[in-house]
Write a protein that holds these residues in place. Structure first.
Motif, PDB file in Angstrom:
ATOM      1  N   ALA A  75       0.827  -1.206   0.000  1.00  0.00           N
ATOM      2  CA  ALA A  75       0.000   0.000   0.000  1.00  0.00           C
ATOM      3  C   ALA A  75       0.861   1.255   0.000  1.00  0.00           C
ATOM      4  O   ALA A  75       0.550   2.246  -0.669  1.00  0.00           O
ATOM      5  CB  ALA A  75      -0.943  -0.011   1.200  1.00  0.00           C
ATOM      6  N   LEU A  76       1.959   1.222   0.741  1.00  0.00           N
ATOM      7  CA  LEU A  76       2.871   2.365   0.753  1.00  0.00           C
ATOM      8  C   LEU A  76       3.525   2.557  -0.615  1.00  0.00           C
ATOM      9  O   LEU A  76       3.713   3.694  -1.068  1.00  0.00           O
ATOM     10  CB  LEU A  76       3.946   2.169   1.834  1.00  0.00           C
ATOM     11  N   LYS A  77       3.882   1.468  -1.254  1.00  0.00           N
ATOM     12  CA  LYS A  77       4.492   1.577  -2.583  1.00  0.00           C
ATOM     13  C   LYS A  77       3.486   2.136  -3.589  1.00  0.00           C
ATOM     14  O   LYS A  77       3.856   2.946  -4.460  1.00  0.00           O
ATOM     15  CB  LYS A  77       4.997   0.208  -3.040  1.00  0.00           C
ATOM     16  N   LEU A  78       2.230   1.749  -3.477  1.00  0.00           N
ATOM     17  CA  LEU A  78       1.194   2.356  -4.304  1.00  0.00           C
ATOM     18  C   LEU A  78       1.127   3.858  -4.056  1.00  0.00           C
ATOM     19  O   LEU A  78       0.940   4.655  -4.981  1.00  0.00           O
ATOM     20  CB  LEU A  78      -0.166   1.712  -4.014  1.00  0.00           C
ATOM     21  N   GLY A  79       1.291   4.252  -2.789  1.00  0.00           N
ATOM     22  CA  GLY A  79       1.310   5.669  -2.454  1.00  0.00           C
ATOM     23  C   GLY A  79       2.499   6.386  -3.061  1.00  0.00           C
ATOM     24  O   GLY A  79       2.389   7.558  -3.449  1.00  0.00           O
ATOM     25  N   ASN A  80       3.623   5.705  -3.166  1.00  0.00           N
ATOM     26  CA  ASN A  80       4.788   6.309  -3.822  1.00  0.00           C
ATOM     27  C   ASN A  80       4.483   6.651  -5.281  1.00  0.00           C
ATOM     28  O   ASN A  80       4.832   7.727  -5.771  1.00  0.00           O
ATOM     29  CB  ASN A  80       5.985   5.356  -3.755  1.00  0.00           C
ATOM     30  N   PHE A  81       3.839   5.709  -5.965  1.00  0.00           N
ATOM     31  CA  PHE A  81       3.494   5.966  -7.366  1.00  0.00           C
ATOM     32  C   PHE A  81       2.427   7.052  -7.481  1.00  0.00           C
ATOM     33  O   PHE A  81       2.422   7.818  -8.456  1.00  0.00           O
ATOM     34  CB  PHE A  81       3.043   4.674  -8.036  1.00  0.00           C
ATOM     35  N   ALA A  82       1.530   7.125  -6.490  1.00  0.00           N
ATOM     36  CA  ALA A  82       0.539   8.203  -6.505  1.00  0.00           C
ATOM     37  C   ALA A  82       1.215   9.563  -6.397  1.00  0.00           C
ATOM     38  O   ALA A  82       0.776  10.541  -7.011  1.00  0.00           O
ATOM     39  CB  ALA A  82      -0.461   8.011  -5.364  1.00  0.00           C
ATOM     40  N   TRP A  83       2.291   9.636  -5.642  1.00  0.00           N
ATOM     41  CA  TRP A  83       3.007  10.908  -5.508  1.00  0.00           C
ATOM     42  C   TRP A  83       3.685  11.283  -6.823  1.00  0.00           C
ATOM     43  O   TRP A  83       3.775  12.459  -7.170  1.00  0.00           O
ATOM     44  CB  TRP A  83       4.056  10.808  -4.400  1.00  0.00           C
ATOM     45  N   LEU A  84       4.131  10.275  -7.569  1.00  0.00           N
ATOM     46  CA  LEU A  84       4.778  10.527  -8.854  1.00  0.00           C
ATOM     47  C   LEU A  84       3.766  10.836  -9.959  1.00  0.00           C
ATOM     48  O   LEU A  84       4.133  11.382 -11.003  1.00  0.00           O
ATOM     49  CB  LEU A  84       5.609   9.304  -9.257  1.00  0.00           C
ATOM     50  N   ASP A  85       2.507  10.492  -9.730  1.00  0.00           N
ATOM     51  CA  ASP A  85       1.469  10.671 -10.732  1.00  0.00           C
ATOM     52  C   ASP A  85       0.992  12.123 -10.738  1.00  0.00           C
ATOM     53  O   ASP A  85       0.449  12.603  -9.746  1.00  0.00           O
ATOM     54  CB  ASP A  85       0.292   9.742 -10.414  1.00  0.00           C
ATOM     55  N   PRO A  86       1.174  12.854 -11.847  1.00  0.00           N
ATOM     56  CA  PRO A  86       0.763  14.259 -11.878  1.00  0.00           C
ATOM     57  C   PRO A  86      -0.750  14.441 -11.789  1.00  0.00           C
ATOM     58  O   PRO A  86      -1.218  15.546 -11.528  1.00  0.00           O
ATOM     59  CB  PRO A  86       1.298  14.760 -13.227  1.00  0.00           C
ATOM     60  N   ASN A  87      -1.511  13.359 -11.993  1.00  0.00           N
ATOM     61  CA  ASN A  87      -2.968  13.459 -11.902  1.00  0.00           C
ATOM     62  C   ASN A  87      -3.501  13.240 -10.496  1.00  0.00           C
ATOM     63  O   ASN A  87      -4.701  13.338 -10.273  1.00  0.00           O
ATOM     64  CB  ASN A  87      -3.615  12.431 -12.839  1.00  0.00           C
ATOM     65  N   GLU A  88      -2.623  12.927  -9.567  1.00  0.00           N
ATOM     66  CA  GLU A  88      -3.026  12.657  -8.199  1.00  0.00           C
ATOM     67  C   GLU A  88      -2.503  13.729  -7.259  1.00  0.00           C
ATOM     68  O   GLU A  88      -1.464  14.343  -7.501  1.00  0.00           O
ATOM     69  CB  GLU A  88      -2.518  11.292  -7.739  1.00  0.00           C
ATOM     70  N   LYS A  89      -3.207  13.929  -6.187  1.00  0.00           N
ATOM     71  CA  LYS A  89      -2.765  14.818  -5.125  1.00  0.00           C
ATOM     72  C   LYS A  89      -2.465  13.980  -3.891  1.00  0.00           C
ATOM     73  O   LYS A  89      -3.276  13.187  -3.457  1.00  0.00           O
ATOM     74  CB  LYS A  89      -3.855  15.850  -4.780  1.00  0.00           C
ATOM     75  N   GLY A  90      -1.314  14.160  -3.361  1.00  0.00           N
ATOM     76  CA  GLY A  90      -0.956  13.403  -2.168  1.00  0.00           C
ATOM     77  C   GLY A  90      -0.207  12.136  -2.513  1.00  0.00           C
ATOM     78  O   GLY A  90       0.181  11.886  -3.641  1.00  0.00           O
ATOM     79  N   GLY A  91      -0.031  11.306  -1.499  1.00  0.00           N
ATOM     80  CA  GLY A  91       0.755  10.106  -1.672  1.00  0.00           C
ATOM     81  C   GLY A  91       2.002  10.181  -0.812  1.00  0.00           C
ATOM     82  O   GLY A  91       2.258  11.180  -0.138  1.00  0.00           O
ATOM     83  N   ALA A  92       2.756   9.109  -0.840  1.00  0.00           N
ATOM     84  CA  ALA A  92       3.980   9.054  -0.035  1.00  0.00           C
ATOM     85  C   ALA A  92       5.116   9.708  -0.802  1.00  0.00           C
ATOM     86  O   ALA A  92       5.488   9.249  -1.870  1.00  0.00           O
ATOM     87  CB  ALA A  92       4.313   7.603   0.314  1.00  0.00           C
ATOM     88  N   SER A  93       5.682  10.776  -0.246  1.00  0.00           N
ATOM     89  CA  SER A  93       6.712  11.525  -0.968  1.00  0.00           C
ATOM     90  C   SER A  93       8.107  10.948  -0.797  1.00  0.00           C
ATOM     91  O   SER A  93       9.046  11.416  -1.427  1.00  0.00           O
ATOM     92  CB  SER A  93       6.710  12.988  -0.490  1.00  0.00           C
ATOM     93  N   ASN A  94       8.258   9.942   0.048  1.00  0.00           N
ATOM     94  CA  ASN A  94       9.587   9.373   0.261  1.00  0.00           C
ATOM     95  C   ASN A  94       9.832   8.196  -0.678  1.00  0.00           C
ATOM     96  O   ASN A  94      10.301   7.142  -0.273  1.00  0.00           O
ATOM     97  CB  ASN A  94       9.738   8.921   1.721  1.00  0.00           C
TER      98      ASN A  94
END
Length: 279
Positions: A75-94
């Motif tokens: 789930a955290l790794k999914l959050g990492n990709f969400a942070w890299l996704d310009p269409n998403e707001k938020g996510g794990a920045s580390n």
């Protein structure tokens, strides 16, 4: 002990931070992210991916090949990709450098990603780095013949299979018609730069320089798809090449107007021959 518990059917999770993520693991997580977005650790799709990751042999150099990625870490790794996704707001920045590398390589080329995912799932591993190749031929010509349907659309169960079969018959009938008029015909095969995939047109009239895309019905979705395919293939053809949508019958006037705006020709089958409208 862990191996014994797994043999009994238990899932053993290792929460150690000492095992780095392999590229194969990142790719599978990215594939899930692009298909489903950010998911909670309790989502069944995350749990299923954990089982897939646990079965990989990419960490088999240690004493225990089962590294046990937990639902939390996926789930955290999914959050990492969400942070890299310009269409998403938020996510794990580390996110790790490897996450960014996989994102840069595959997020914009989901066809390539799908091929890599299939290779990993079939335990064929990642493709080896290939030496630089000389430029490959981008366009080739092949004979028009009865062909396997390369891809079906299943938006309407059963309908598109029937339409694809009709499409093949329509193409072959039109080939006979063109050849009876003394025309030379072929199919075009196109290799986009930087890709191993090959695109294939339905028909090219070499005599009149017309590129055809055929559909087995006159639905709006089919006509729109044909237009998109023609525009994709036209990039590889000479600038003088004209475009045409080949249909089993005359479409609605609105669809004819749409085809003419491309501009392209609408060609359809009649009782004894074919008719067309010129742009």
């Amino acid at each position: 002990m862990a191996a014994h518990l797994r043999a009994l059917g238990f899932r053993v999770e290792n929460y150690s931070r000492g095992i780095p993520w392999a590229e194969e693991e990142r790719i599978l997580v990215l594939d899930l992210y692009l298909r489903s977005g950010r998911l909670d650790k309790t989502d069944p799709r995350v749990e299923e991916l954990c089982r897939v990751l646990d079965a990989l042999t990419v960490h088999s150099t240690g004493s225990d090949p089962h590294h046990g990625r937990s639902t939390d870490t996926v789930a955290l790794k999914l959050g990492n990709f969400a942070w890299l996704d310009p269409n998403e707001k938020g996510g794990a920045s580390n996110f790790a450098r490897g996450d960014a590398d996989v994102w840069d390589r595959y997020a914009s080329d989901e066809d390539a990603l799908g091929a890599i995912v299939a290779a990993i799932q079939q335990e064929r591993g990642l493709p080896a780095e290939r030496p630089a190749e000389p430029p490959r031929q981008r366009v080739s010509r092949v004979a028009v013949e009865a062909q396997k349907v390369e891809q079906f659309q299943f938006s309407v169960p059963g309908h598109d299979i029937v339409a694809s079969r009709r499409e093949q018959g329509l193409v072959l009938t039109y080939v006979e018609y063109l050849e009876s008029q003394g025309h030379t015909v072929s199919r075009g095969k196109y290799r986009p730069d930087g890709s191993d995939s090959v695109l294939a047109s339905d028909l090219v009239d070499e005599t009149d320089r017309v590129l055809y895309e055929a559909k087995g019905d006159v639905r709006r979705a089919s006509v729109r798809m044909a237009i998109g395919q023609l525009l994709d293939y036209r990039r590889f053809e000479p600038p003088s090449t004209r475009l045409a949508v080949l249909l089993p019958r005359m479409p609605a006037q609105d669809l004819i107007d749409l085809i003419l705006t491309v501009p392209a020709t609408a060609v359809w089958r009649t009782t004894n021959s074919f008719a067309s409208l010129q742009p």
